[in-house]
Design an enzyme around this catalytic site. Structure first.
Site, PDB file in Angstrom:
ATOM      1  N   HIS A 196      41.683  51.758  47.967  1.00 29.48           N
ATOM      2  CA  HIS A 196      41.876  51.043  46.698  1.00 29.48           C
ATOM      3  C   HIS A 196      41.334  51.922  45.574  1.00 29.48           C
ATOM      4  CE1 HIS A 196      42.694  47.804  44.040  1.00 29.48           C
ATOM      5  NE2 HIS A 196      41.409  47.622  43.708  1.00 29.48           N
TER       6      HIS A 196
ATOM      7  N   HIS B 259      41.472  48.040  37.494  1.00 27.97           N
ATOM      8  CA  HIS B 259      42.218  48.336  38.718  1.00 27.97           C
ATOM      9  C   HIS B 259      43.416  47.396  38.810  1.00 27.97           C
ATOM     10  CE1 HIS B 259      40.099  45.082  41.250  1.00 27.97           C
ATOM     11  NE2 HIS B 259      39.477  45.078  40.087  1.00 27.97           N
TER      12      HIS B 259
ATOM     13  N   CYS C 207      48.137  50.411  43.051  1.00 30.63           N
ATOM     14  CA  CYS C 207      46.907  50.789  42.346  1.00 30.63           C
ATOM     15  C   CYS C 207      46.754  52.303  42.223  1.00 30.63           C
ATOM     16  CB  CYS C 207      45.680  50.178  43.018  1.00 30.63           C
ATOM     17  SG  CYS C 207      45.385  50.729  44.719  1.00 30.63           S
TER      18      CYS C 207
END
Length: 192
Positions: free
Chosen positions: A57, A69, A158
């Protein structure tokens, strides 16, 4: 004539005071699981990575313990209630966001972003051929994109978000590799 012992002691005391001053400027955040994040190591515009079980992530550090994010999230698509959207994204919201292909670029604290994982700083600088933009420009790009957006696990995730912000190109090394392992540019995001 100066005493050499006093000179050495004075020198050492100066160094100790400098160290104490630097140490007091360091800031860290500890999450509820006891994970400590040394936020003084992060600079505005840094690309942060948190390895997970199946994927990594990504986020952009904005300063003051804040990270932007992109995360799959169904809630911004079905309500404008900012209080409920502000709550941390649950697994149900995340899965529904993936299925509905909707997400949001949101700003969370470092420990909410990391979710108990270790944080790697600017690791992609070695893998992307474009040079990183200046930290302030990176952070401003991320801040401009905060809000609801579309989502695709392969073409708009992301990692695409952070590489666009930091390097000017939306690339995902996790999903965009061809048979030779070279990076393909899937789509270009227009300037915001």
């Amino acid at each position: 004539m100066k005493n050499p012992i006093l000179s050495v002691l004075s020198f050492l005391l100066d160094k100790i005071f400098i160290f104490i001053k630097l140490k007091s400027k360091c800031s860290s955040v500890t999450d509820k699981n006891g994970n400590k994040y040394e936020t003084s190591l992060f600079k505005r515009g840094d690309l942060l990575e948190v390895p997970r079980t199946l994927f990594v992530h990504f986020g952009i550090y904005l300063g003051e313990n804040r990270v932007a994010h992109l995360i799959p999230d169904i809630l911004p698509a079905i309500t404008r209630n900012k209080a409920s959207i502000k709550n941390m994204v649950t697994n149900k919201r995340l899965i529904a966001g993936v299925l509905a292909k909707v997400a949001s670029v949101r700003v969370d604290t470092v420990h909410d972003f990391a979710y108990g994982g270790d944080i790697i700083i600017n690791h992609m600088d070695q893998s992307i051929s474009n040079k990183p933009l200046c930290g302030e420009e990176v952070a401003q790009r991320a801040e401009k994109l905060v809000g609801a957006t579309s989502y695709s696990l392969l073409w708009d995730n992301c990692e695409h978000f952070v590489t666009y912000c930091r390097y000017g190109i939306p690339v995902s090394l996790q999903t965009d590799k061809d048979n030779k392992g070279t990076v393909k540019l899937r789509k270009k995001i227009d300037e915001v």
